[in-house]
Write a protein that holds these residues in place. Structure first.
Motif, PDB file in Angstrom:
ATOM      1  N   GLY A  20     -44.310  19.991  56.358  1.00 51.47           N
ATOM      2  CA  GLY A  20     -45.009  18.726  56.166  1.00 51.47           C
ATOM      3  C   GLY A  20     -45.811  18.701  54.883  1.00 51.47           C
ATOM      4  N   ILE A  21     -46.439  19.823  54.536  1.00 50.08           N
ATOM      5  CA  ILE A  21     -47.225  19.887  53.298  1.00 50.08           C
ATOM      6  C   ILE A  21     -46.330  19.743  52.076  1.00 50.08           C
ATOM      7  N   VAL A  22     -45.182  20.424  52.084  1.00 49.28           N
ATOM      8  CA  VAL A  22     -44.247  20.309  50.956  1.00 49.28           C
ATOM      9  C   VAL A  22     -43.760  18.864  50.824  1.00 49.28           C
ATOM     10  N   ALA A  23     -43.390  18.248  51.940  1.00 45.84           N
ATOM     11  CA  ALA A  23     -42.955  16.845  51.901  1.00 45.84           C
ATOM     12  C   ALA A  23     -44.088  15.950  51.412  1.00 45.84           C
ATOM     13  N   LEU A  24     -45.300  16.256  51.827  1.00 43.26           N
ATOM     14  CA  LEU A  24     -46.463  15.455  51.406  1.00 43.26           C
ATOM     15  C   LEU A  24     -46.665  15.526  49.893  1.00 43.26           C
ATOM     16  N   VAL A  25     -46.464  16.715  49.313  1.00 44.62           N
ATOM     17  CA  VAL A  25     -46.613  16.862  47.854  1.00 44.62           C
ATOM     18  C   VAL A  25     -45.579  16.011  47.134  1.00 44.62           C
ATOM     19  N   PHE A  26     -44.343  16.023  47.615  1.00 47.55           N
ATOM     20  CA  PHE A  26     -43.315  15.200  46.971  1.00 47.55           C
ATOM     21  C   PHE A  26     -43.639  13.715  47.122  1.00 47.55           C
ATOM     22  N   TRP A  27     -44.166  13.333  48.272  1.00 49.48           N
ATOM     23  CA  TRP A  27     -44.557  11.929  48.430  1.00 49.48           C
ATOM     24  C   TRP A  27     -45.682  11.570  47.457  1.00 49.48           C
ATOM     25  N   LEU A  28     -46.653  12.463  47.276  1.00 47.31           N
ATOM     26  CA  LEU A  28     -47.750  12.195  46.342  1.00 47.31           C
ATOM     27  C   LEU A  28     -47.236  12.074  44.911  1.00 47.31           C
ATOM     28  N   ILE A  29     -46.242  12.902  44.552  1.00 49.56           N
ATOM     29  CA  ILE A  29     -45.640  12.788  43.214  1.00 49.56           C
ATOM     30  C   ILE A  29     -44.999  11.411  43.050  1.00 49.56           C
ATOM     31  N   SER A  30     -44.264  10.985  44.064  1.00 45.01           N
ATOM     32  CA  SER A  30     -43.609   9.675  43.977  1.00 45.01           C
ATOM     33  C   SER A  30     -44.642   8.559  43.904  1.00 45.01           C
ATOM     34  N   LEU A  31     -45.687   8.681  44.703  1.00 44.35           N
ATOM     35  CA  LEU A  31     -46.733   7.653  44.705  1.00 44.35           C
ATOM     36  C   LEU A  31     -47.389   7.547  43.330  1.00 44.35           C
ATOM     37  N   ALA A  32     -47.781   8.684  42.766  1.00 44.41           N
ATOM     38  CA  ALA A  32     -48.429   8.675  41.456  1.00 44.41           C
ATOM     39  C   ALA A  32     -47.480   8.157  40.376  1.00 44.41           C
ATOM     40  N   THR A  33     -46.204   8.518  40.470  1.00 43.93           N
ATOM     41  CA  THR A  33     -45.224   8.076  39.469  1.00 43.93           C
ATOM     42  C   THR A  33     -45.013   6.564  39.548  1.00 43.93           C
ATOM     43  N   PHE A  34     -44.888   6.023  40.751  1.00 45.17           N
ATOM     44  CA  PHE A  34     -44.702   4.576  40.899  1.00 45.17           C
ATOM     45  C   PHE A  34     -45.924   3.811  40.395  1.00 45.17           C
ATOM     46  N   ILE A  35     -47.093   4.324  40.694  1.00 41.71           N
ATOM     47  CA  ILE A  35     -48.321   3.667  40.217  1.00 41.71           C
ATOM     48  C   ILE A  35     -48.383   3.720  38.695  1.00 41.71           C
ATOM     49  N   ARG A  36     -48.000   4.855  38.115  1.00 40.14           N
ATOM     50  CA  ARG A  36     -47.995   4.992  36.653  1.00 40.14           C
ATOM     51  C   ARG A  36     -47.010   4.021  36.013  1.00 40.14           C
ATOM     52  N   GLN A  49     -28.749   6.383  33.966  1.00 41.74           N
ATOM     53  CA  GLN A  49     -28.390   5.221  33.173  1.00 41.74           C
ATOM     54  C   GLN A  49     -28.836   3.902  33.797  1.00 41.74           C
ATOM     55  N   PRO A  50     -28.491   3.640  35.089  1.00 46.20           N
ATOM     56  CA  PRO A  50     -28.867   2.349  35.657  1.00 46.20           C
ATOM     57  C   PRO A  50     -30.339   2.232  36.020  1.00 46.20           C
ATOM     58  N   VAL A  51     -31.053   3.358  36.113  1.00 42.27           N
ATOM     59  CA  VAL A  51     -32.458   3.339  36.505  1.00 42.27           C
ATOM     60  C   VAL A  51     -33.268   4.003  35.407  1.00 42.27           C
ATOM     61  N   GLY A  52     -34.489   3.524  35.162  1.00 41.54           N
ATOM     62  CA  GLY A  52     -35.354   4.160  34.190  1.00 41.54           C
ATOM     63  C   GLY A  52     -35.652   5.591  34.590  1.00 41.54           C
ATOM     64  N   ASP A  53     -35.788   6.494  33.580  1.00 42.77           N
ATOM     65  CA  ASP A  53     -35.983   7.910  33.867  1.00 42.77           C
ATOM     66  C   ASP A  53     -37.217   8.162  34.713  1.00 42.77           C
ATOM     67  N   GLU A  54     -38.354   7.597  34.302  1.00 43.22           N
ATOM     68  CA  GLU A  54     -39.597   7.853  35.027  1.00 43.22           C
ATOM     69  C   GLU A  54     -39.557   7.230  36.414  1.00 43.22           C
ATOM     70  N   LYS A  55     -39.014   6.071  36.521  1.00 44.37           N
ATOM     71  CA  LYS A  55     -38.876   5.429  37.830  1.00 44.37           C
ATOM     72  C   LYS A  55     -37.977   6.260  38.737  1.00 44.37           C
ATOM     73  N   LEU A  56     -36.940   6.848  38.155  1.00 46.71           N
ATOM     74  CA  LEU A  56     -36.018   7.663  38.942  1.00 46.71           C
ATOM     75  C   LEU A  56     -36.713   8.906  39.499  1.00 46.71           C
ATOM     76  N   VAL A  57     -37.648   9.471  38.746  1.00 49.12           N
ATOM     77  CA  VAL A  57     -38.425  10.608  39.252  1.00 49.12           C
ATOM     78  C   VAL A  57     -39.160  10.205  40.525  1.00 49.12           C
ATOM     79  N   GLY A  58     -39.762   9.027  40.510  1.00 50.06           N
ATOM     80  CA  GLY A  58     -40.452   8.535  41.696  1.00 50.06           C
ATOM     81  C   GLY A  58     -39.505   8.321  42.865  1.00 50.06           C
ATOM     82  N   VAL A  59     -38.335   7.739  42.579  1.00 51.05           N
ATOM     83  CA  VAL A  59     -37.360   7.479  43.651  1.00 51.05           C
ATOM     84  C   VAL A  59     -36.860   8.782  44.261  1.00 51.05           C
ATOM     85  N   VAL A  60     -36.540   9.751  43.398  1.00 56.34           N
ATOM     86  CA  VAL A  60     -35.995  11.025  43.889  1.00 56.34           C
ATOM     87  C   VAL A  60     -37.022  11.776  44.722  1.00 56.34           C
TER      88      VAL A  60
END
Length: 832
Positions: free
Chosen positions: A443-459, A326-337
């Protein structure tokens, strides 16, 4: 559209009826039904894994085949359920799916039994590992498909039902998903604590089928009681929404080309995100299980604790979605999480290493305190990151909205997520861990989640958050990679040099050398020792010498387990042996034994020796070769699934592979067994072998080793032949055995004959009691060591069945001789 008044009133009736019946009572009942479905699903998975493991062997490949088949069927179910959810009455269809699950799942044990008892099993064998794995995968997929597909279909059907009038209700769906995952948590806990050992492995399967049947019937009763059977039909007839065909793209509405292009782009984006989240989440589960195997005793209890906390965290994350979005946009929240998730994953590994220091985990003085302490450790490490990741799938459903096709939306996105999850689980075991190692895989798994957040924030055009996420995530990932070079072994092993480490599908396989005495050791996951050189090698050779000397002329010998290779190498000292076969589960153990060839006479590559990579029991199941002597190595009884090497069915299979007059030697580590587990094994053994005798392999009160030697007839020794063979053996030994300076001293290790007691309880495939009881004895300090062994020796072992004929006695009174032997054994055991 039909504009007649009757049609319009029907539509209004549908709306009013559905909105009025989705009250709190109906919601709670539906959540409860979905909770039971989740519990049944995990009980099925656990039971099927064990049942199919008995068919194909308890190898990581067999486990991967079962898991892949299970998830693939579920993914198909999500897609099929999503396609038809808006065409049928969803609650009625849900009930029917649960009944299909119940009926077919009840047939699975019989199908597996028929496969083992017919020639079909040989069709699933192939010399090519790739072809064999493919054949098994197809078989498992087809056997489980009706149940897994129906299980998968329940989610989109429930989602459709919880979204009345075509309006997607993600809040309700997320809560239902949380209840379903919480049910899975309860399923794991109940199966681990009591179902498998009390109800039984197949019994658990039937129990879960009962839960599915109850869920299905309850759903049908609710549909009838609340008059929901015509709900979807009325909506479709009123054409409130057109029914889309299943596709991998977005639903097709009568909208502009630009809108459809945008929708297609969004659909592709969220499908990729769903798949990546599924891949990394299940890969992470495998990595956490591997991580805790470095410090836990690795019983079914600790494995269940890790999976249970993982599922609980996913449920916690799902139920939090309505509060977070509710307080955060859905797509933005995906990036934050995903950003915070990447940080939490790397931090969890660092916390684990700092808290445990990779030492063998201990907590309290009882099994209960150990289990609670272990749960606490798992909670601290696993709960924070996985709770964050549990938010993602419901949040993805919410972020991409097509309000009038809820079932297809949830089903299709979950299909991508689940297919990728299956790939992630298998990839973690066979790609990430062997190639990159444990720490880098995290580290690779964490890196994938970071890449998801990066791409989501840029989007979302949140460049500031993208930079902040990068600055906080990447340094931790780098620290994880660099710091791992110092996490090779705990401080208690500082005086050991790692000669070679294999990052295998079964964990770390290490060959280490002591810098103090130059003793070489073979270990798995730091704390499980497969054997050692030095004085320990004398005992390991003795494990072969005793049964081979008791057989009058062994020609073909089978070893179940390789270890360092020292035990099997002792058979090379017997010239009459023409063929030695060794079955070893772990490929890297074979390579380790080859590395230690100077200590085992190069047994792995000896021309008399054949080494097969397989589960020992499965190898005997599919090969009909007969042997004079079969020797089973020491196996940790509380290791998950190891208990199947101590069951009645295993002993029957071994019995079928013995030649007339053959011997089976089962070595038991008394220091890892309580009295009740030892008696369960001995009774199970004696139920198959009418002549069961006990022989000491090691007379140390805190490390006693005992052999059960089984045959169809009493052991008779030709003393002339025996003395001759003993002398030939002695001539080829580099180290003399203090227990066997002369041939006659072998009989001083004889303890007595075991006769099955009058008991209803045995250790069986259906009720693997030893596997579940031995961890309790371990942590309740009831193992057969020290004072406990002393008391058991005095009250039970020296009072074994009295015999008129005793091995090694020619012209003496058997009773007097055995009293003298027991006195000597007791003196050696407890003198220190």
């Amino acid at each position: 559209m039909n504009n007649e008044p009757g049609s319009q009133s029907a539509v209004h009736y549908c709306h009013d009826s559905q909105e009025s019946t989705l009250d709190i009572r109906l919601l709670l009942l539906c959540y409860f039904v979905f909770f039971l479905s989740g519990a049944a699903a995990l009980i099925y998975e656990i039971s099927w894994t064990r049942q199919i493991g008995l068919l194909f062997g308890h190898t990581v490949h067999a486990a991967a085949v079962v898991l892949g088949s299970y998830f693939a069927g579920m993914a198909i179910g999500y897609a099929v359920g999503g396609r038809y959810a808006s065409r049928v009455s969803p609650l009625v269809a849900y009930g029917i799916m649960e009944l299909i699950v119940s009926v077919w799942s009840s047939l699975v044990p019989s199908i597996l039994f028929l496969t083992e008892s017919t020639s079909l099993l040989t069709w699933l064998m192939n010399s090519s590992p790739a072809i064999q794995t493919s054949l098994r995968g197809i078989y498992c997929f087809l056997v489980l498909l009706p149940s897994t597909t129906a299980l998968g279909a329940t989610l989109p059907l429930m989602a459709e039902f919880l979204s009345p009038s075509g309006k997607t209700a993600i809040d309700r769906i997320s809560v239902a998903y949380a209840f379903n995952t919480a049910g899975a948590f309860v399923g794991v806990v109940s199966a681990t604590l009591f179902l498998l050992v009390i109800v039984g492995v197949r019994g658990s399967n039937y129990f879960a089928a009962g839960l599915s049947a109850f869920s299905g019937i309850m759903a049908l009763v609710l549909a009838r009681r609340y008059a929901l059977t015509n709900y979807c039909k009325l909506i479709v007839e009123s054409k409130l929404a057109s029914v889309p065909e299943l596709s991998l793209g977005p639903p097709d509405y009568n909208e502009s080309t630009d809108t459809l292009t945008s929708d297609a782009s969004d659909w592709l984006w969220w499908s990729i995100i769903a798949a990546l989240c599924g891949f990394t989440t299940l890969a992470l589960e495998v990595l956490y299980i591997r991580l805790f195997s470095l410090v836990f005793h690795n019983s079914t209890y600790t494995f269940g604790a890790i999976v249970a906390i993982f599922l609980f965290a996913l449920a916690l994350g799902a139920v939090a979605v309505p509060l977070l979005s509710q307080p955060v946009g859905d797509e933005k929240l995906v990036g934050v999480v995903t950003w915070i998730g990447a940080v939490a994953i790397t931090a969890s590994v660092i916390v684990f290493v700092r808290v445990t220091e990779l030492e063998y985990f201990k907590s309290g003085e009882s099994f209960k305190s150990y289990l609670l302490g272990g749960l606490g450790l798992v909670t601290i490490v696993v709960l924070p990151p996985v709770t964050l990741l549990g938010v993602l799938l419901p949040l993805i459903w919410q972020s991409f909205r097509y309000p009038k096709v809820t079932g297809q939306l949830v089903g299709s996105l979950t299909m991508f997520n689940t297919f990728a999850a299956a790939v992630g689980s298998v990839s973690a075991s066979f790609v990430l861990l062997p190639i990159f190692g444990l720490w880098s895989s995290f580290g690779i798994v964490a890196l994938v989640f970071w890449l998801i957040s990066l791409a989501t924030f840029i989007r979302c055009r949140h460049i500031g958050l993208a930079l902040l996420g990068s600055l906080t995530s990447l340094p931790l990932i780098i620290i994880l990679g660099i710091g791992s070079t110092h996490w090779m072994r705990p401080s208690s092993m500082a005086d050991e040099e790692i000669v070679h480490r294999w990052e295998s599908a079964y964990g770390w396989i290490d060959v280490v050398r002591s810098t103090k005495n130059n003793v070489w050791k073979l270990r798995q996951n730091l704390h499980y020792r497969h054997g050692a050189t030095g004085d320990n090698s004398i005992r390991e050779r003795r494990q072969t010498q005793i049964p081979l000397l008791l057989h009058h002329r062994p020609h073909d010998v089978l070893f179940l387990g390789l270890g360092t290779g020292v035990t099997a190498s002792a058979a090379l000292s017997f010239d009459e042996i023409a063929k030695i076969k060794i079955v070893e589960l772990i490929p890297e153990v074979v390579e380790a034994a080859r590395l230690m060839s100077e200590f085992n006479n190069g047994v792995v590559d000896h021309p008399k020796v054949e080494v097969r990579l397989d589960d020992a029991r499965h190898d005997m199941l599919v090969n009909n070769q007969l042997y004079d002597v079969i020797i089973s190595d020491l196996f940790v009884p509380w290791e998950s699934l190891t208990g199947y090497l101590y069951t009645v069915q295993h002993y029957r299979l071994v019995h079928k592979r013995l030649k007339p007059g053959g011997l089976f030697c089962q070595w038991l580590p008394l220091y890892q067994l309580g009295a009740r587990e030892f008696e369960l094994i001995a009774d199970s053994f004696a139920s198959v072998y009418p002549e069961t005798t006990l022989w000491w392999g090691n007379l140390e009160s805190h490390g006693a080793v005992l052999a059960l030697i089984g045959s169809n007839q009493p052991i008779h020794v030709d003393f002339v032949n025996f003395e001759h063979r003993f002398q030939l053996m002695q001539q080829q030994l580099a180290q003399q055995d203090p227990y066997l300076p002369r041939a006659r001293h072998l009989f001083d290790l004889y303890l007595g004959k075991w006769v099955r007691r009058d008991t209803l309880y045995l250790n069986t495939d259906e009720h693997p009691r030893v596997e579940f009881l031995s961890p309790r004895s371990h942590h309740d300090r009831n193992l057969l060591t020290g004072k406990v062994l002393h008391q058991y020796f005095d009250t039970v072992l020296i009072r074994l069945h009295e015999e008129t004929t005793v091995p090694g006695i020619q012209n003496e009174n058997a009773t007097d001789v055995m009293k003298r032997r027991h006195a000597i054994q007791k003196l050696i055991l407890f003198a220190k």
